[in-house]
Each structure stands twice: as C-alpha cells, then as structure tokens.
Design a protein around this motif. Sequence first.
Motif, PDB file in Angstrom:
ATOM      1  N   UNK A   1      13.495  92.891  20.512  1.00 11.70           N
ATOM      2  CA  UNK A   1      14.490  92.780  21.573  1.00 11.70           C
ATOM      3  C   UNK A   1      14.105  91.666  22.540  1.00 11.70           C
ATOM      4  N   UNK A   2      15.095  91.210  23.270  1.00 14.68           N
ATOM      5  CA  UNK A   2      14.853  90.189  24.293  1.00 14.68           C
ATOM      6  C   UNK A   2      13.963  90.752  25.411  1.00 14.68           C
ATOM      7  N   UNK A   3      13.887  92.078  25.487  1.00 15.60           N
ATOM      8  CA  UNK A   3      13.080  92.714  26.536  1.00 15.60           C
ATOM      9  C   UNK A   3      11.611  92.879  26.150  1.00 15.60           C
ATOM     10  N   UNK A   4      11.259  92.549  24.920  1.00 14.80           N
ATOM     11  CA  UNK A   4       9.878  92.765  24.458  1.00 14.80           C
ATOM     12  C   UNK A   4       8.812  92.151  25.369  1.00 14.80           C
ATOM     13  N   UNK A   5       8.988  90.888  25.806  1.00 15.77           N
ATOM     14  CA  UNK A   5       7.938  90.327  26.670  1.00 15.77           C
ATOM     15  C   UNK A   5       7.720  91.152  27.938  1.00 15.77           C
ATOM     16  N   UNK A   6       8.807  91.717  28.480  1.00 11.22           N
ATOM     17  CA  UNK A   6       8.655  92.538  29.688  1.00 11.22           C
ATOM     18  C   UNK A   6       7.856  93.793  29.359  1.00 11.22           C
ATOM     19  N   UNK A   7       8.189  94.437  28.246  1.00 12.54           N
ATOM     20  CA  UNK A   7       7.470  95.658  27.871  1.00 12.54           C
ATOM     21  C   UNK A   7       5.988  95.360  27.637  1.00 12.54           C
ATOM     22  N   UNK A   8       5.735  94.315  26.866  1.00 14.56           N
ATOM     23  CA  UNK A   8       4.348  94.024  26.471  1.00 14.56           C
ATOM     24  C   UNK A   8       3.526  93.573  27.681  1.00 14.56           C
ATOM     25  N   UNK A   9       4.089  92.671  28.462  1.00 15.14           N
ATOM     26  CA  UNK A   9       3.301  92.136  29.576  1.00 15.14           C
ATOM     27  C   UNK A   9       3.169  93.144  30.705  1.00 15.14           C
ATOM     28  N   UNK A  10       4.107  94.095  30.799  1.00 17.94           N
ATOM     29  CA  UNK A  10       3.939  95.165  31.778  1.00 17.94           C
ATOM     30  C   UNK A  10       2.810  96.087  31.363  1.00 17.94           C
ATOM     31  N   UNK A  11       2.681  96.282  30.063  1.00 19.81           N
ATOM     32  CA  UNK A  11       1.664  97.229  29.583  1.00 19.81           C
ATOM     33  C   UNK A  11       0.274  96.602  29.550  1.00 19.81           C
ATOM     34  N   UNK A  12       0.196  95.313  29.264  1.00 18.09           N
ATOM     35  CA  UNK A  12      -1.119  94.685  29.109  1.00 18.09           C
ATOM     36  C   UNK A  12      -1.734  94.427  30.486  1.00 18.09           C
TER      37      UNK A  12
ATOM     38  N   UNK B   1      18.092  97.152  23.265  1.00 21.93           N
ATOM     39  CA  UNK B   1      18.911  95.922  23.282  1.00 21.93           C
ATOM     40  C   UNK B   1      18.698  95.157  21.981  1.00 21.93           C
ATOM     41  N   UNK B   2      19.476  95.501  20.944  1.00 26.35           N
ATOM     42  CA  UNK B   2      19.326  94.766  19.676  1.00 26.35           C
ATOM     43  C   UNK B   2      19.846  93.341  19.806  1.00 26.35           C
ATOM     44  N   UNK B   3      19.466  92.524  18.890  1.00 27.80           N
ATOM     45  CA  UNK B   3      19.875  91.117  18.907  1.00 27.80           C
ATOM     46  C   UNK B   3      21.388  90.965  18.940  1.00 27.80           C
ATOM     47  N   UNK B   4      22.091  91.858  18.245  1.00 29.17           N
ATOM     48  CA  UNK B   4      23.538  91.753  18.160  1.00 29.17           C
ATOM     49  C   UNK B   4      24.228  92.554  19.264  1.00 29.17           C
ATOM     50  N   UNK B   5      23.486  93.241  20.112  1.00 25.95           N
ATOM     51  CA  UNK B   5      24.078  94.095  21.141  1.00 25.95           C
ATOM     52  C   UNK B   5      24.590  93.288  22.315  1.00 25.95           C
ATOM     53  N   UNK B   6      25.670  93.774  22.915  1.00 25.23           N
ATOM     54  CA  UNK B   6      26.270  93.073  24.037  1.00 25.23           C
ATOM     55  C   UNK B   6      25.472  93.273  25.331  1.00 25.23           C
ATOM     56  N   UNK B   7      24.663  94.301  25.378  1.00 22.12           N
ATOM     57  CA  UNK B   7      23.893  94.559  26.600  1.00 22.12           C
ATOM     58  C   UNK B   7      22.918  95.684  26.348  1.00 22.12           C
ATOM     59  N   UNK B   8      22.092  96.000  27.350  1.00 23.04           N
ATOM     60  CA  UNK B   8      21.087  97.046  27.147  1.00 23.04           C
ATOM     61  C   UNK B   8      21.663  98.450  27.267  1.00 23.04           C
ATOM     62  N   UNK B   9      20.982  99.382  26.645  1.00 21.07           N
ATOM     63  CA  UNK B   9      21.294 100.804  26.769  1.00 21.07           C
ATOM     64  C   UNK B   9      20.003 101.548  27.028  1.00 21.07           C
TER      65      UNK B   9
END
Lengths: 260, 207
Positions: free
Chosen positions: A71-82, A179-187
């Motif tokens: 997801x486009x949100x992955x960097x936020x998840x990963x960098x928040x956790x690290x 938020x999948x690549x083809x999704x219009x927005x987050x859920x």
Amino acid sequence: MIDREGSPGRGRHEGIRRYARGAGNPPPTWVYRAVRALARELVRPLARVRVEGMDHIPASGPFILVANHQSVLDPIFVQSACPRPVHTLTKSSQFGTFPFGWLLPRILALPARRYRVDPHVVRLMLRRLGQGEVVGIYPEGERTWDGTLQPIRRGTVRVLLRAGVPVVPCGISGAFHVWPRWGRGPRRGRVILRFGEPLHFGVHRGRAAREAALPEAMERLTSTLQDLSDDLAGAAPVLPGEWGLEGAGPRGPMAGKGGA
Amino acid sequence: MALRDLLYRCPRCGMDPLPGMGDLAECPSCGARYERGGGQTRVRVTLPGQEPFEVEARRLSIEIERHGGPVPDRDLPGGGEPILRSARVRLQEAGGERPVRWGGRLLGFVERFDDPREGTLSVTSEELVFVDAAGRREEWALDDLTALQASSSKVQVRTPGGRLLQFRFLDESPRRWESLLRHLVAEAWRRSGKGEVVEFQPRITTR
C-alpha cells in the motif's frame, strides 16, 4: 572473495565503511521525527497496527530494512514502527511534485530512478550504511496489485550482497486492505508488521561473486518475505460452486466468449 | 485507480473489458458484480440471485489468467500486422533530468517530462505504435525496447537511444497493458533469439 558478515573483529562492515568518507553528515532527523509522529496520528484512526519481532531490530549499527509493498501507506507503517530513522528508497518522480519534492528529502527519502540502473542511489545507500544508518528498500519495486508478493528485483539483491550488512526483513499484512493500489481511498483495517531475524548474506566483493550468490539470496529473501507477510501466492482458483456454475465445467458457460 | 484496473476482464465469464468505476465493477455479460470487500485482500462478489461472497483478489487474478489474461480474444481491425489492442493515451517523453539537492549535497536526479500529447497507442505482436491527434505516427519494435514498467496509471518504456516514454491510459487498465506488453515483449525477444526475459526493469535482462 566472500567475507562472512557477523564475524567479530575488524572485518565487520568493512565493505561499506569506505563509502562514508566524503559523504558528509547524515541529514538531521528532527523533521523526520516530527513528520513520523504526525503521520502516526493521522493513520491511527484508519489502521490498528500490531508490530511483532521488534527485538530483531538492531539497536545500533547499519542495516538494510526490506519490506513487501502492499500500500501507499507502507512507509508510514514501517517508519512509525522502526525506532531508528530509515533512509528509504523512493521513486524519483515523487521528488518532482509539490509538496513531496519539499518533504521527501527532509524525511530521509533517497530518489531512485526506476527506468535505468541508478549507480548514484547505490553509492548514496552505501554511504548512509557506512555512516551507521538504516536504509529501507521495497525490493519488489512497486506496490502489489492483488496482495501477493511481486518478484524481487535482482538489482536490489545485488546491492544487499555488495553492502554486506544485516538485512532485517519486514512482512506487511493487511495494508493492502486499508488502501490497495486500485482503491480509490483508504478504509479502516488491521495491519500487522512482522520483523524477522536479520539475514546475513556476507560481503561479496566483485561482480562474479555477487552473480554466483544471487539466485540463492533471491530465493531466501523471497521465501522470508512470503512467510512474514502471509503471502497468498499459492491461493487456489475460485471453485465452480462459488461461481454458481455447478455442472457447467470449471470455466463456466461464457468462457472465452470475450464479451457481449 | 479503480477496481477495474485489477479486474480488467470478468473473472467469472472472461468478458473483456469489464466496465466499472471506483471500487465497483459490474459485468454486463454474466451479471457478476465486484466490490471492495470487508476483509484482508478480499473482493466481494455478487452473482445474480445469490448471496454475496468474498474471495481474495489473488484468486480473481488467477481466474483472469485462466481466461487468457491480457491477451485479447480477437484481433481488432488494422492494416498489416493485426493490432492486438489499442487505447487512448497521453504520451510524455522525458526531456532530461534535474538534480535533487538537499543541504547543499546532491541527493539524486528526477526525470523532467515534456508536455503531454494525446493519441492512440496500439500494439501488434511486433511493434508498439503511437498516433497523435495530428496523425503523426511513431513506432517501436518490441524487441528493441530496453525497459518496461507500470507506475500508477501509466506504463513506461525505454526505447533504443535512451528515450523514456510514459503512456497514461485514459480509459484502460495500466495493469492489463503492462501484462500484455510483458507477454509480447518476452515473445518478441525470444523470437529474435535474444533469449528468455527474466526482468523488465530497470532494464530488460535475459538469461
């Protein structure tokens, strides 16, 4: 020549130390930390994030963090956790737009050209590692379309073999739903980040040594990320019964018609 | 991006293309309706007269592959080599790179794209053809391309001589085009004796 990483003594990280010379100080991290805290608060209502395997993240010294990209949100998840700042490889075209062009250098993103071999970003990565920093890579090179792990890029694995630092794998699950690549927005959804035990590929000096080690390293990294991310690569096809097509054969009555 | 970028043809009956908008796609041929599901990596499927059920997106991708994936069922009209598919696109070419600096140091480079040109992109088993609104035609042999990749709603190719071209699809799935071009480029490279393609980016490599 292969110098096994993890062996005690002077050889440790020797392969990348020389890159630190003349690289200047790593950028300050106060903006990174502020943006990380803000981003964490912004995604908190969206995703309940569970982090596993934090004890696998080295408290000091260089390492490469590799994660699957859902997801486009992955960097936020990963960098928040690290707990340590991560210099993440980011597609260079992102740097050409506002506000990302302004923000990305400040949150330690490194611009990687995807349409050509980019020796500059490889040197920059090795410099950051030589300075004892953490570099983050999404080795698939792009987000998944259907939740499964994409083929790992060979160029990425060559860099891992050249750097010779520990590689901490991180499996992301659930971000695809948020938020999948083809999704219009987050859920709203649940996300699990699993940090695995650091992998040691050794320092492979010379192209021939790296090419010889490449297939095994690719397989090892792929299987590790698959295990950590609950990859669905082996999913079975939809059953005819589920399609409401019992007795009509596995392809269904309209198969191959190509449209109305 | 939309669900039909993932489900570019109907996973149930193979209808091609599958129309839809946003997080919804509906097949006019068999009546199957696809929506974003409520669980991890899942899509909700509603068949006519049945209760909805959810399946992993990956399983629907497998179904699409079973119907032939991106390869069209029929040839579209065209002269010479049959056109396998065409789509409305916006073409941009990278006209150079500009440096990205921070703190007085060079971080890297970012591509500079020129103004977009709208037109039609077509592909045969041999070549990629772009015809713009003014009728100007450009073509590239598939076995001459040196890189291929999809990014958001675009597909990018690198041609011999280092030209980087970016095609934004106005009403087609970039995923379909990436898959179709990968398939055709691999075929073209094999036919011309260049070998088996193992990677398409950052450059096409063979074994």
